[in-house]
Design an enzyme around this catalytic site. Structure first.
Site, PDB file in Angstrom:
ATOM      1  N   CYS A 209      -9.210  -7.010   1.540  1.00 54.94           N
ATOM      2  CA  CYS A 209      -9.476  -5.647   1.979  1.00 54.94           C
ATOM      3  C   CYS A 209     -10.959  -5.314   1.907  1.00 54.94           C
ATOM      4  O   CYS A 209     -11.433  -4.469   2.639  1.00 54.94           O
ATOM      5  CB  CYS A 209      -8.658  -4.673   1.143  1.00 54.94           C
ATOM      6  SG  CYS A 209      -6.947  -5.173   1.031  1.00 54.94           S
TER       7      CYS A 209
ATOM      8  N   THR B  36       0.838  -1.201   0.000  1.00 52.42           N
ATOM      9  CA  THR B  36       0.000   0.000   0.000  1.00 52.42           C
ATOM     10  C   THR B  36       0.875   1.254   0.000  1.00 52.42           C
ATOM     11  O   THR B  36       0.670   2.170  -0.801  1.00 52.42           O
ATOM     12  CB  THR B  36      -0.936  -0.017   1.235  1.00 52.42           C
ATOM     13  OG1 THR B  36      -1.748  -1.192   1.141  1.00 52.42           O
ATOM     14  CG2 THR B  36      -1.825   1.212   1.275  1.00 52.42           C
TER      15      THR B  36
HETATM   16  C1  LIG Z   1      -2.635  -6.174  -5.800  1.00 50.64           C
HETATM   17  C2  LIG Z   1      -2.367  -5.678  -4.412  1.00 50.64           C
HETATM   18  N1  LIG Z   1      -1.821  -4.466  -4.247  1.00 50.64           N
HETATM   19  C3  LIG Z   1      -1.545  -3.979  -3.027  1.00 50.64           C
HETATM   20  C4  LIG Z   1      -1.826  -4.697  -1.886  1.00 50.64           C
HETATM   21  C5  LIG Z   1      -1.495  -4.107  -0.544  1.00 50.64           C
HETATM   22  O1  LIG Z   1      -0.317  -4.656  -0.014  1.00 50.64           O
HETATM   23  P1  LIG Z   1      -0.026  -4.555   1.569  1.00 50.64           P
HETATM   24  O2  LIG Z   1      -1.011  -5.453   2.235  1.00 50.64           O
HETATM   25  O3  LIG Z   1       1.396  -5.010   1.719  1.00 50.64           O
HETATM   26  O4  LIG Z   1      -0.197  -3.123   1.943  1.00 50.64           O
HETATM   27  C6  LIG Z   1      -2.413  -5.964  -2.009  1.00 50.64           C
HETATM   28  C7  LIG Z   1      -2.798  -6.738  -0.806  1.00 50.64           C
HETATM   29  O5  LIG Z   1      -3.826  -7.368  -0.767  1.00 50.64           O
HETATM   30  C8  LIG Z   1      -2.678  -6.469  -3.306  1.00 50.64           C
HETATM   31  O6  LIG Z   1      -3.224  -7.665  -3.480  1.00 50.64           O
END
Ligand SMILES: Cc1ncc(COP(=O)(O)O)c(C=O)c1O
Length: 377
Positions: A320, A71
């Protein structure tokens, strides 16, 4: 059997080798910026992890900026690229309708940005002609994911990067899901990854910033990461990330074939046993680790809860968005109705998934589906 975990696109179990490396590193508390021995030890560990992550990403060591996860890496990429390009009068930002919230919600907050969201077709493939048309306006940045987290659908990001570059725009790719499971972007300016999707720890990730690209930091207040991300580094997490990256870099190609085989067996078994079941995005190239299946008439959340009680952990959408009962924006963007999106399940495997587990899930899902259908749930 212990509960079967088929939610590896949400997060993965720590690899025992990652766990061991982190456990060994726990007592070493030095600050990597300190000049003394404690600092030098921490600095050496950071350097070695940076090397491993760079190698696994196909990047140069100096291009890697460690972040608190995918993120933050997406935020850093988009905010800093936009700030730089907007100063040159380029305010258009192009992305797709199926990106993770880390991209979609970030572009929505960029000051005075002219955001264009490119649609996908019913398989989840990008409408490239719409992207080309959108590029006719001076564009700051194009951000297209390398693989979708919900369906696994792959995007031809190398070609898309060429299109963006041809129009003078920067190209960013969210490669969080493709890392360790498929080909990494080759010519993107910015690439985001996350440790916890590759059997590493949570709360650590990285952004590759192409050599020669100077971008302003998001975090000020420290010279760390060559001034690109201030703040004392998450040394322990980064050490774990380094080992996780080493493990995917050394992984035999046969491992992904084995996972794909298991995924295909699971799919054909479920499609045979559950009337009308269909794979979302199943007709185009996708990651070997995931199957997103629509089970007509069933309520996804009810299935997740009932399967959890039978010892199967999976998800009815991206991690999420689950818990909010909102249908997946990815499936809606592919043209599924609210009802169809709400009755889809995501099965995601990893290198730790076994044949026995897949057989168990192949038996449990139809049984639970039948029970819920009989109850009208
Ligand atoms: C495609 C994608 N981008 C970004 C993220 C976010 O990553 P993080 O959980 O390390 O913040 C995720 C997590 O589910 C993801 O699947």
């Amino acid at each position: 059997m212990n509960a079967v975990y088929l939610d590896n696109h949400a997060t993965t179990a720590l690899d025992p080798q990652v766990m061991a490396a982190m456990r060994d590193a726990l007592p070493a508390y030095g600050n990597p910026s300190s000049l003394h021995g404690h600092g030098r030890t921490a600095r050496k560990a950071l350097l070695s992890a940076r090397q491993s992550v760079a190698e696994a990403m196909g990047a140069r060591q100096r291009e890697i900026v460690f972040t608190s996860g995918g993120t933050e890496a997406n935020n850093l990429a988009l905010r800093s690229a936009y700030q730089t390009m907007a100063a040159q009068g380029r305010r258009r930002v192009i992305t797709s309708s199926v990106e993770h919230a880390a991209v979609l919600e970030t572009v929505a907050t960029l000051p005075e940005a002219d955001v264009v969201i490119i649609p996908v077709d019913d398989q989840g493939a990008l409408e490239v002609a719409a992207l080309e048309e959108a590029l006719s306006v001076p564009t700051a940045v194009v951000s297209i994911m390398a693989a979708n987290n919900e369906t696994g659908v792959l995007f031809d990001v190398d070609h898309l990067a060429e299109l963006a570059h041809g129009a003078g725009a920067l190209f960013h790719s969210d490669a969080v899901q493709v890392f360790g499971k498929g080909a990494m972007p080759q010519n993107a300016d910015l690439v985001a990854v996350s440790a916890h999707k590759i059997h590493g720890p949570k709360g650590v990730g990285a952004l590759q910033i192409r050599k020669g690209l100077e971008l302003p930091p998001l975090h000020s207040g420290g010279h760390q990461e060559r001034g690109r991300r201030g703040g004392t580094e998450n040394t322990l997490g980064i050490i774990g990330f380094g080992v996780a990256a080493q493990l995917i870099d050394q992984m035999d190609h046969g491992v992904l074939e084995r996972i794909e085989n298991l995924r295909d067996r699971l799919e054909s078994s479920l499609l045979d046993q559950v009337d009308g079941a269909q794979i979302n995005g199943g007709l185009i190239p996708r990651l070997p680790t995931v199957s997103n299946i629509h089970f007509p008439g069933l309520e996804g959340e009810a299935m997740v809860i009932a399967l959890d009680m039978e010892g199967v952990a999976l998800s009815s959408g991206s991690a999420c968005s689950s818990g909010t009962m909102e249908p997946s924006h990815v499936l809606l963007a592919m043209g599924l109705s609210y009802a169809a999106a709400g009755s889809s399940l995501r099965f995601s495997l990893s290198r730790l998934t076994t044949e026995e587990e897949v057989e168990f899930v192949s038996a449990q899902v139809p049984r639970v589906a039948q029970r819920l259908l009989a109850l009208g749930l």
